[in-house]
Design an enzyme around this catalytic site. Sequence first.
Site, PDB file in Angstrom:
ATOM      1  N   CYS A 116       0.806  -1.220   0.000  1.00 43.81           N
ATOM      2  CA  CYS A 116       0.000   0.000   0.000  1.00 43.81           C
ATOM      3  C   CYS A 116       0.842   1.274   0.000  1.00 43.81           C
ATOM      4  CB  CYS A 116      -0.871   0.049   1.233  1.00 43.81           C
ATOM      5  SG  CYS A 116      -1.930  -1.342   1.466  1.00 43.81           S
ATOM      6  N   ARG A 157       5.616  -0.421  -5.738  1.00 41.79           N
ATOM      7  CA  ARG A 157       5.526  -1.180  -4.501  1.00 41.79           C
ATOM      8  C   ARG A 157       4.557  -2.349  -4.612  1.00 41.79           C
ATOM      9  NH1 ARG A 157       7.314   1.797  -0.095  1.00 41.79           N
ATOM     10  NH2 ARG A 157       5.891   0.693   1.254  1.00 41.79           N
ATOM     11  N   TRP A 165      -3.222  -2.628  -1.333  1.00 41.08           N
ATOM     12  CA  TRP A 165      -2.869  -4.047  -1.525  1.00 41.08           C
ATOM     13  C   TRP A 165      -3.817  -4.811  -0.615  1.00 41.08           C
ATOM     14  CZ3 TRP A 165       0.853  -7.123  -4.008  1.00 41.08           C
ATOM     15  CH2 TRP A 165       1.033  -8.403  -3.482  1.00 41.08           C
ATOM     16  N   ASN A 173      -2.268   2.450   5.705  1.00 41.37           N
ATOM     17  CA  ASN A 173      -1.396   1.312   5.389  1.00 41.37           C
ATOM     18  C   ASN A 173      -1.247   0.488   6.649  1.00 41.37           C
ATOM     19  OD1 ASN A 173      -0.962   2.369   2.891  1.00 41.37           O
ATOM     20  ND2 ASN A 173       1.212   2.837   3.195  1.00 41.37           N
ATOM     21  N   GLY A 174      -1.131  -0.824   6.495  1.00 43.56           N
ATOM     22  CA  GLY A 174      -0.942  -1.687   7.660  1.00 43.56           C
ATOM     23  C   GLY A 174      -2.167  -2.553   7.878  1.00 43.56           C
ATOM     24  N   GLU A 199      18.761 -18.171  -5.638  1.00 41.76           N
ATOM     25  CA  GLU A 199      18.431 -16.822  -6.109  1.00 41.76           C
ATOM     26  C   GLU A 199      18.031 -16.864  -7.597  1.00 41.76           C
ATOM     27  OE1 GLU A 199      17.696 -13.939  -5.127  1.00 41.76           O
ATOM     28  OE2 GLU A 199      18.033 -12.768  -6.950  1.00 41.76           O
ATOM     29  N   LYS A 209      14.415 -15.648  -9.055  1.00 47.84           N
ATOM     30  CA  LYS A 209      14.255 -14.617 -10.092  1.00 47.84           C
ATOM     31  C   LYS A 209      13.347 -15.136 -11.194  1.00 47.84           C
ATOM     32  CE  LYS A 209      16.320 -11.048  -8.987  1.00 47.84           C
ATOM     33  NZ  LYS A 209      15.835 -11.478  -7.699  1.00 47.84           N
ATOM     34  N   GLU A 217       9.640 -15.461 -10.019  1.00 51.85           N
ATOM     35  CA  GLU A 217       8.881 -14.249  -9.708  1.00 51.85           C
ATOM     36  C   GLU A 217       8.547 -13.416 -10.938  1.00 51.85           C
ATOM     37  OE1 GLU A 217      10.681 -11.706  -6.692  1.00 51.85           O
ATOM     38  OE2 GLU A 217      12.657 -11.912  -7.558  1.00 51.85           O
ATOM     39  N   HIS A 246      19.220 -37.871  -4.642  1.00 56.23           N
ATOM     40  CA  HIS A 246      18.427 -38.383  -3.517  1.00 56.23           C
ATOM     41  C   HIS A 246      16.942 -38.071  -3.686  1.00 56.23           C
ATOM     42  CE1 HIS A 246      22.075 -39.557  -1.534  1.00 56.23           C
ATOM     43  NE2 HIS A 246      22.563 -38.325  -1.618  1.00 56.23           N
ATOM     44  N   LYS A 252       6.958  -5.001  -3.757  1.00 58.50           N
ATOM     45  CA  LYS A 252       8.363  -4.666  -3.539  1.00 58.50           C
ATOM     46  C   LYS A 252       8.702  -4.660  -2.051  1.00 58.50           C
ATOM     47  CE  LYS A 252      12.458  -3.269  -4.784  1.00 58.50           C
ATOM     48  NZ  LYS A 252      13.348  -4.378  -5.191  1.00 58.50           N
TER      49      LYS A 252
HETATM   50  C1  G6P Z   1       9.700  -9.038  -1.249  1.00 60.93           C
HETATM   51  C2  G6P Z   1      10.256  -8.825  -2.646  1.00 60.93           C
HETATM   52  C3  G6P Z   1      11.583  -9.553  -2.792  1.00 60.93           C
HETATM   53  C4  G6P Z   1      12.536  -9.102  -1.696  1.00 60.93           C
HETATM   54  C5  G6P Z   1      11.941  -9.332  -0.305  1.00 60.93           C
HETATM   55  C6  G6P Z   1      12.781  -8.728   0.808  1.00 60.93           C
HETATM   56  O1  G6P Z   1       9.288 -10.359  -1.100  1.00 60.93           O
HETATM   57  O2  G6P Z   1       9.337  -9.278  -3.614  1.00 60.93           O
HETATM   58  O3  G6P Z   1      12.143  -9.255  -4.060  1.00 60.93           O
HETATM   59  O4  G6P Z   1      13.745  -9.787  -1.824  1.00 60.93           O
HETATM   60  O5  G6P Z   1      10.656  -8.713  -0.235  1.00 60.93           O
HETATM   61  O6  G6P Z   1      12.797  -7.330   0.688  1.00 60.93           O
HETATM   62  P1  G6P Z   1      13.824  -6.387   1.431  1.00 60.93           P
HETATM   63  O7  G6P Z   1      13.407  -5.005   1.030  1.00 60.93           O
HETATM   64  O8  G6P Z   1      13.644  -6.623   2.898  1.00 60.93           O
HETATM   65  O9  G6P Z   1      15.182  -6.756   0.972  1.00 60.93           O
END
Ligand code: G6P
Length: 607
Positions: free
Chosen positions: A2, A27, A73, A99-100, A482, A486, A489, A505, A602
């Site tokens: 949000c 965001r 959101w 927000n929250g 990682e 990527k 997502e 295994h 984000k």
């Molecule tokens: C969300 C994002 C990820 C990110 C994670 C941690 O899940 O989609 O891409 O790595 O938050 O975010 P931060 O801002 O704490 O690194």
Amino acid sequence: MCGIVGYIGRRQAAPILVEGLHRLEYRGYDSAGLATPEADGFRVIKTEGRVQQLRNLIKEEIPATIGIAHTRWATHGEPSDANAHPHLDASGRIALVHNGIIENADRLRAQLTADGVVFASETDTEALAHLIGRSEAATLEEKVREALSRVEGTYGIVVLDLDNPGQLVVARNGSPIVLGIGESEMFVASDVAALVRHTQQVVYLDDGELAVVRADEFHTSTLAVEASPVVKSPTTVDLVVDDYELGGSADFMSKEIHEQPTALSRALSGRLNERFATAHLGGINMDPRELRAIRRVKFLGCGSSYYAGQMGAQLVEELARIPADAEPASEFRYRNPVVEADTLYVALSQSGETLDTLAAAQELKRKGGQLLGVVNVVGSAIARECGSGIFLHAGPEVSVASTKALTNTATSLAMLALLLGRVRDLSTADGKRIVAGLRRLPDQVAEILAQEQAVAEVAARFADTRSMFFVGRVRGWPVAREGAQKLKEISYVHAEAYQASELKHGPLALIDNTMPTVIIVPDDELLSKNIGTIEEIKARNGAVIAVTNAELPEGLADAELRVPRNETELDPILFTIPLQLFAYHLAAKLGRDIDRPRNLAKSVTVE
Ligand code: G6P
């Protein structure tokens, strides 16, 4: 998640509010809305969907010079026009964005319903709007205070009152709120991104604070019903509007991938000490004696920050020979963790806002743990909670998929590992080797980025794949995780990461000609093991994409993504880069909305 924007001043509010919401789109959100006062009530325009749809609904000039706006959101109630913010109280004289999460919303809604209030939405926020509207306190400020005393949960709120049209009342508990100070005008937002076009002078509210904001002044105080004033001085943010513009790039992910050599140089700048073959990290505020007293290091973060933590743990074990590990902050906070006095806890977060990581940091502080923050956003909640640590200096990261922030986190942790090593048994020669290796990173990242076309071609070959394995050993394991993250997502292609050593295994059963594997193959002590894994996969007709700096036998892998050689300890930092490009181009080939993947945000500011 949000986003909040508020304005009070001389100019028409609506265009400023909508433009501010546009800056917060990155965001993640599902609906947008705004409210401005008119002679006989609020004009509320809100809609499920994008900020552009909200913009399309504004058919005429709105003269008001004050207003509030929001991107939502969904948490309580599905994404819909009715559930979008702002929300009004029953009288229609109070408008609120929030927000929250209000945790006791169900109880509050039941009580209000019993009192005859009819709800227009399914949200927790609307309950708060009614509480404020029903308060009999004398001023808006006191009404907000009284209403919030009945609320449990997290909030950043902005309230507008038709009967007091010259002020905004804002409050914060767990969700960021920043005030922007202009010339006879003031801005309110949940993120400086919405303000930097107008002002660089900002005031961050802390948890438990309230502010009354007028066009030419603001007053801050504590949230308690028995409030006391709080004096806050403005700080200057060194962000400019260009940081949030695409420039010539197709999207922010591509822009941020290509910013990595410069972002990395900034992270290293002034922090490498050739003479003593160590790192200089001024922000951690620990002397050599304190550094030597550390017996264990634990990294905490979520998503990509957690994987960077895994890379960091490996580096600390290798360079400093101290036991180290990484754990998702989201798990740590709920398992009543044993907090040891001689463990160094390191909270990792690009945004500095991730609620799970913030809560883990708070829990650690409560238990007296030694805590550092490795954070990108200066002034963010986690940075302030930790008090000391390492700033990433990656610049604003807008795309949901983290790229330059992850690279700078892993590099910062390499410097921390070097420092911890050099106060212990890491030799000067090894220290020099690592310092020199770190210095080579920006150019080597640029070298990888120059091969983008070749990576794009490999990605295109695999674009119709439904599922992939990503495997790696030891240093390659967090890289594989990682890389899989990527791909998932941004392309929505299923990807599963596995330790290469564990493949036989269980997962090997899934390998056939429809299941390609990306394998991380550094030219290190495990090279022959990784070649063995490739042969096992090929024997089952699985395609193999090797990310490698080794000379592999001709034709062994179906495709190679090449990485330059550096010190083996630093390999994970470089090996991550081609996988960013791979995910990016595969997602682009599939026509995905790369900067705004579905269902993701984000900054995850809720649980
Ligand atoms: C969300 C994002 C990820 C990110 C994670 C941690 O899940 O989609 O891409 O790595 O938050 O975010 P931060 O801002 O704490 O690194």
